[in-house]
Design an enzyme around this catalytic site. Structure first.
Site, PDB file in Angstrom:
ATOM      1  N   GLY A  42       0.832  -1.200   0.000  1.00 29.03           N
ATOM      2  CA  GLY A  42       0.000   0.000   0.000  1.00 29.03           C
ATOM      3  C   GLY A  42       0.864   1.247   0.000  1.00 29.03           C
ATOM      4  O   GLY A  42       2.100   1.166   0.073  1.00 29.03           O
ATOM      5  N   ASP A  53       3.161  -2.733   8.268  1.00 20.05           N
ATOM      6  CA  ASP A  53       2.187  -2.728   7.168  1.00 20.05           C
ATOM      7  C   ASP A  53       1.167  -1.613   7.403  1.00 20.05           C
ATOM      8  O   ASP A  53       1.035  -1.126   8.526  1.00 20.05           O
ATOM      9  CB  ASP A  53       1.480  -4.098   7.112  1.00 20.05           C
ATOM     10  CG  ASP A  53       0.835  -4.371   5.760  1.00 20.05           C
ATOM     11  OD1 ASP A  53       0.749  -3.446   4.920  1.00 20.05           O
ATOM     12  OD2 ASP A  53       0.406  -5.520   5.548  1.00 20.05           O
ATOM     13  N   GLY A  54       0.457  -1.256   6.380  1.00 17.07           N
ATOM     14  CA  GLY A  54      -0.624  -0.291   6.490  1.00 17.07           C
ATOM     15  C   GLY A  54      -1.916  -0.979   6.885  1.00 17.07           C
ATOM     16  O   GLY A  54      -1.962  -2.186   7.128  1.00 17.07           O
ATOM     17  N   GLY A  99      -7.381  -3.432   1.210  1.00 16.48           N
ATOM     18  CA  GLY A  99      -7.721  -2.420   0.217  1.00 16.48           C
ATOM     19  C   GLY A  99      -6.830  -2.503  -1.011  1.00 16.48           C
ATOM     20  O   GLY A  99      -7.232  -2.118  -2.105  1.00 16.48           O
ATOM     21  N   GLY A 100      -5.638  -3.022  -0.807  1.00 18.25           N
ATOM     22  CA  GLY A 100      -4.711  -3.207  -1.924  1.00 18.25           C
ATOM     23  C   GLY A 100      -4.693  -4.634  -2.433  1.00 18.25           C
ATOM     24  O   GLY A 100      -3.789  -5.012  -3.185  1.00 18.25           O
ATOM     25  N   GLU A 141      -0.431 -10.666   3.364  1.00 18.04           N
ATOM     26  CA  GLU A 141      -0.240  -9.774   4.520  1.00 18.04           C
ATOM     27  C   GLU A 141      -0.545 -10.497   5.824  1.00 18.04           C
ATOM     28  O   GLU A 141       0.176 -10.353   6.816  1.00 18.04           O
ATOM     29  CB  GLU A 141      -1.127  -8.539   4.377  1.00 18.04           C
ATOM     30  CG  GLU A 141      -0.666  -7.584   3.280  1.00 18.04           C
ATOM     31  CD  GLU A 141      -1.633  -6.449   3.012  1.00 18.04           C
ATOM     32  OE1 GLU A 141      -1.183  -5.427   2.482  1.00 18.04           O
ATOM     33  OE2 GLU A 141      -2.834  -6.585   3.305  1.00 18.04           O
TER      34      GLU A 141
END
Ligand code: 5RP
Length: 262
Positions: free
Chosen positions: A34, A89-90, A104-105, A111
């Site tokens: 992301g 991570d986001g 979202g990505g 992840e």
């Protein structure tokens, strides 16, 4: 250049810059996916170059692996690394228990595997990602293409018995084609508006044949680092008030792209 960034990008950059200070020499680090995670990869590459830090990265997507390698970072597989010291991570949303919505990505599967194989998961985010209850952001669910309409129907039937406000499901597109993940699967986005019990929902989703993984990260994240456009950085930890942990001088970081040869 960071000085020309929008306020939201400055906030993401501040969080990412601060989070790289958790990385120590010799660590094996999960590299998220992301725009916020991309800042972290750039900041890490800068530290590796300037400080001679020896870090092995495990990427959570093809695009993160490509970015990390292009900046000179060492990237290996999770199988090769075995176990990780830290993943950064986001997230799309986080709540007071540090429950997350991710994906979202479209990288939620790798992840989650990478975060679960890490001693510590640190999430980096801007303040807009903080929510009282998860669910305003559509919950991504990765499903295999075979029989995906039946899988969607089973999800719909299951949702009828769950504490959620919305029930619409959409298949994610990439242009005019269904989006394919790195594992060649599909993403169904669940427009739930509000999730009452994220732990129960995550368990129910993963029991449905055809569901590979869902974007609820419950009891995985240890710390959320929130950046602000003025460079302030806050840390959120479970059962503790937020605390200010740093102030990033965004202007002095303005040469990060040029220095790294982007
Ligand atoms: C990718 C993710 C991302 O971490 C999430 O979508 C946040 O992205 P960004 O940092 O660009 O806001 O889960 O699957």
């Amino acid at each position: 250049m960071p000085t020309e960034l929008s306020p939201i990008e400055k906030a993401k950059f501040a969080a990412a810059r601060h989070a790289t200070t958790f990385i120590r020499d010799g660590m094996k680090v999960g590299l998220g996916t992301g725009s916020t995670a991309a800042w972290m990869v750039r900041c890490l590459a800068e530290r590796v170059r300037d400080e001679g830090l020896r870090v092995t990265g495990v990427a959570t997507s093809t695009r993160t692996a490509d970015l990390a390698r292009s900046l000179g970072l060492t990237v290996t597989t999770l199988e090769e690394a075995g176990w990780l010291d830290l993943t950064i991570d986001g997230a799309d949303e986080f709540d007071g228990d540090l429950g997350l919505i991710k994906g979202g990505g479209a990288a939620l599967l790798q992840e989650k595997i990478v975060a679960a194989a890490s001693d510590r998961m640190v999430v980096i985010a801007d303040a807009a990602k903080r929510v009282a209850a998860l669910g305003a952001f559509p919950l991504p669910v990765e499903v295999i293409p075979f029989g995906w309409t039946a899988t969607q129907r089973l999800i719909e039937e299951m949702l009828a018995g769950q504490d959620v406000l919305g029930h619409e499901i959409t298949r994610r597109m990439a242009g005019d084609q269904p989006l394919r993940t790195d594992e060649n699967n599909l993403i169904l986005d669940l427009h739930l508006k509000r999730i009452g019990d994220a732990r129960a929902l995550a368990l129910m989703l993963n029991q449905i044949p055809g569901v590979v993984e869902n974007g609820l990260f419950n009891d995985i994240c240890d710390t959320v680092i929130v950046g602000h456009p003025d460079g302030r950085v806050e840390a959120f930890e479970p059962d503790a008030p937020a605390r200010e942990v740093g102030l990033i001088d965004i202007r002095s970081s303005a040469n990060i792209f040029a220095d790294l040869g982007e």
